[in-house]
Design a protein around this motif. Structure first.
Motif, PDB file in Angstrom:
ATOM      1  N   GLU A   1       0.830  -1.201   0.000  1.00 51.18           N
ATOM      2  CA  GLU A   1       0.000   0.000   0.000  1.00 51.18           C
ATOM      3  C   GLU A   1       0.861   1.245   0.000  1.00 51.18           C
ATOM      4  O   GLU A   1       2.021   1.206   0.399  1.00 51.18           O
ATOM      5  CB  GLU A   1      -0.850   0.061   1.274  1.00 51.18           C
ATOM      6  N   ILE A   2       0.255   2.357  -0.401  1.00 51.52           N
ATOM      7  CA  ILE A   2       0.914   3.632  -0.161  1.00 51.52           C
ATOM      8  C   ILE A   2       0.789   3.912   1.339  1.00 51.52           C
ATOM      9  O   ILE A   2      -0.137   3.423   1.988  1.00 51.52           O
ATOM     10  CB  ILE A   2       0.330   4.778  -1.022  1.00 51.52           C
ATOM     11  N   PRO A   3       1.727   4.654   1.918  1.00 56.34           N
ATOM     12  CA  PRO A   3       1.652   4.958   3.351  1.00 56.34           C
ATOM     13  C   PRO A   3       0.331   5.669   3.667  1.00 56.34           C
ATOM     14  O   PRO A   3      -0.157   6.484   2.873  1.00 56.34           O
ATOM     15  CB  PRO A   3       2.843   5.887   3.584  1.00 56.34           C
ATOM     16  N   ALA A   4      -0.222   5.357   4.827  1.00 59.82           N
ATOM     17  CA  ALA A   4      -1.512   5.931   5.210  1.00 59.82           C
ATOM     18  C   ALA A   4      -1.666   5.863   6.719  1.00 59.82           C
ATOM     19  O   ALA A   4      -0.950   5.128   7.387  1.00 59.82           O
ATOM     20  CB  ALA A   4      -2.646   5.165   4.522  1.00 59.82           C
ATOM     21  N   GLY A   5      -2.626   6.614   7.210  1.00 62.40           N
ATOM     22  CA  GLY A   5      -2.884   6.564   8.643  1.00 62.40           C
ATOM     23  C   GLY A   5      -4.106   7.361   9.041  1.00 62.40           C
ATOM     24  O   GLY A   5      -4.611   8.192   8.277  1.00 62.40           O
TER      25      GLY A   5
ATOM     26  N   LYS B   1      -1.177  -7.951  -5.370  1.00 56.62           N
ATOM     27  CA  LYS B   1      -0.330  -7.578  -4.236  1.00 56.62           C
ATOM     28  C   LYS B   1      -0.748  -6.194  -3.761  1.00 56.62           C
ATOM     29  O   LYS B   1      -0.701  -5.893  -2.573  1.00 56.62           O
ATOM     30  CB  LYS B   1       1.147  -7.583  -4.621  1.00 56.62           C
ATOM     31  N   ILE B   2      -1.104  -5.330  -4.706  1.00 53.24           N
ATOM     32  CA  ILE B   2      -1.787  -4.069  -4.412  1.00 53.24           C
ATOM     33  C   ILE B   2      -3.257  -4.368  -4.613  1.00 53.24           C
ATOM     34  O   ILE B   2      -3.679  -4.752  -5.705  1.00 53.24           O
ATOM     35  CB  ILE B   2      -1.316  -2.928  -5.348  1.00 53.24           C
TER      36      ILE B   2
ATOM     37  N   ALA C   1      -4.647   1.619  -5.418  1.00 55.93           N
ATOM     38  CA  ALA C   1      -5.021   1.468  -6.828  1.00 55.93           C
ATOM     39  C   ALA C   1      -5.289   2.839  -7.449  1.00 55.93           C
ATOM     40  O   ALA C   1      -4.875   3.109  -8.585  1.00 55.93           O
ATOM     41  CB  ALA C   1      -6.242   0.572  -6.959  1.00 55.93           C
ATOM     42  N   TYR C   2      -5.946   3.723  -6.693  1.00 48.97           N
ATOM     43  CA  TYR C   2      -6.171   5.093  -7.162  1.00 48.97           C
ATOM     44  C   TYR C   2      -4.834   5.776  -7.449  1.00 48.97           C
ATOM     45  O   TYR C   2      -4.661   6.420  -8.484  1.00 48.97           O
ATOM     46  CB  TYR C   2      -6.972   5.907  -6.139  1.00 48.97           C
ATOM     47  N   ALA C   3      -3.899   5.664  -6.523  1.00 47.64           N
ATOM     48  CA  ALA C   3      -2.600   6.317  -6.672  1.00 47.64           C
ATOM     49  C   ALA C   3      -1.873   5.820  -7.920  1.00 47.64           C
ATOM     50  O   ALA C   3      -1.304   6.613  -8.684  1.00 47.64           O
ATOM     51  CB  ALA C   3      -1.741   6.081  -5.424  1.00 47.64           C
ATOM     52  N   VAL C   4      -1.892   4.511  -8.143  1.00 53.60           N
ATOM     53  CA  VAL C   4      -1.240   3.939  -9.326  1.00 53.60           C
ATOM     54  C   VAL C   4      -1.923   4.447 -10.596  1.00 53.60           C
ATOM     55  O   VAL C   4      -1.255   4.851 -11.556  1.00 53.60           O
ATOM     56  CB  VAL C   4      -1.236   2.395  -9.256  1.00 53.60           C
ATOM     57  N   GLN C   5      -3.249   4.472 -10.598  1.00 62.81           N
ATOM     58  CA  GLN C   5      -3.973   4.951 -11.778  1.00 62.81           C
ATOM     59  C   GLN C   5      -3.720   6.444 -12.018  1.00 62.81           C
ATOM     60  O   GLN C   5      -3.637   6.882 -13.159  1.00 62.81           O
ATOM     61  CB  GLN C   5      -5.461   4.661 -11.651  1.00 62.81           C
ATOM     62  N   PHE C   6      -3.603   7.211 -10.941  1.00 62.59           N
ATOM     63  CA  PHE C   6      -3.284   8.632 -11.075  1.00 62.59           C
ATOM     64  C   PHE C   6      -1.950   8.802 -11.795  1.00 62.59           C
ATOM     65  O   PHE C   6      -1.830   9.598 -12.730  1.00 62.59           O
ATOM     66  CB  PHE C   6      -3.244   9.314  -9.698  1.00 62.59           C
ATOM     67  N   LEU C   7      -0.942   8.045 -11.378  1.00 60.13           N
ATOM     68  CA  LEU C   7       0.374   8.149 -12.030  1.00 60.13           C
ATOM     69  C   LEU C   7       0.331   7.658 -13.471  1.00 60.13           C
ATOM     70  O   LEU C   7       0.997   8.237 -14.340  1.00 60.13           O
ATOM     71  CB  LEU C   7       1.427   7.378 -11.221  1.00 60.13           C
TER      72      LEU C   7
END
Length: 183
Positions: A73-77, A162-163, A169-175
């Motif tokens: 995952e991308i870092p989150a909290g 794995k993701i 998934a949003y972050a990957v699609q954004f890039l």
């Protein structure tokens, strides 16, 4: 008032935990009938799309008990009470990855599961990353492995599941979109 609004007649807290609270609500529907709603209250969260100077995406591999598996995952909290999303994003980036950033920009905010929860996630993009020698520590019940992926590797991780979460998934699609637009 919207013609679709449901009027809350009664709300009872069923459970209050460290992360969420669960409420059972009696509502009046737009047609006058009554129904029950199970609602999860959440303080909100941040997620950080951190991109290194050599265009690697900083990710964390973490075991997710609800899924009984690890995912990347991308870092989150979670937001602390009264905490501004940008402050939380900077804190979580450092705690989970050891990186600090020069720039932090809000990309979007979205509700994760509006059918039963009010959780909102604020997604930021972080650039100008620097690895700190003595960074903030992870939470005592948090264990992660750091990964830095190219966009192609991240796309493959999505295909391989794995993701497997919406914010990443949003972050990957954004890039992917940025790359396709030549930005």
């Amino acid at each position: 008032m919207s013609s679709l609004e449901e009027k809350t007649l009664h709300s009872e807290e069923i459970f209050s935990g460290k992360v969420i609270s669960l409420y059972l609500e009696d509502v009046e529907l737009p047609n006058g009938n009554h129904s029950k709603r199970e609602i999860i209250k959440h303080p909100g969260a941040v997620a950080i799309l951190a991109v290194t100077d050599d265009n690697k995406i900083v990710m964390v591999e973490q075991y997710r008990k609800a899924l009984e598996r690890t995912i990347v995952e991308i870092p989150a909290g979670k937001l602390e009470r009264g905490e501004k999303p940008e402050v939380c994003a900077r804190r979580e980036l450092e705690e989970e990855t050891g990186y600090v950033c020069e720039s932090l920009e809000l990309l979007t905010s979205f509700y994760t599961s509006p059918g039963f929860a009010d959780e909102i996630v604020h997604v930021f993009i972080a650039k100008g990353l620097t690895k700190k020698e003595n960074s903030a520590a992870l939470d005592e019940d948090e264990f992660v492995n750091l990964e830095e992926l190219t966009l192609a590797e991240a796309i493959q991780y999505v295909k391989d599941q794995k993701i497997y979460d919406a914010k990443t998934a949003y972050a990957v699609q954004f890039l992917q979109l940025q790359e396709a637009l030549g930005k």
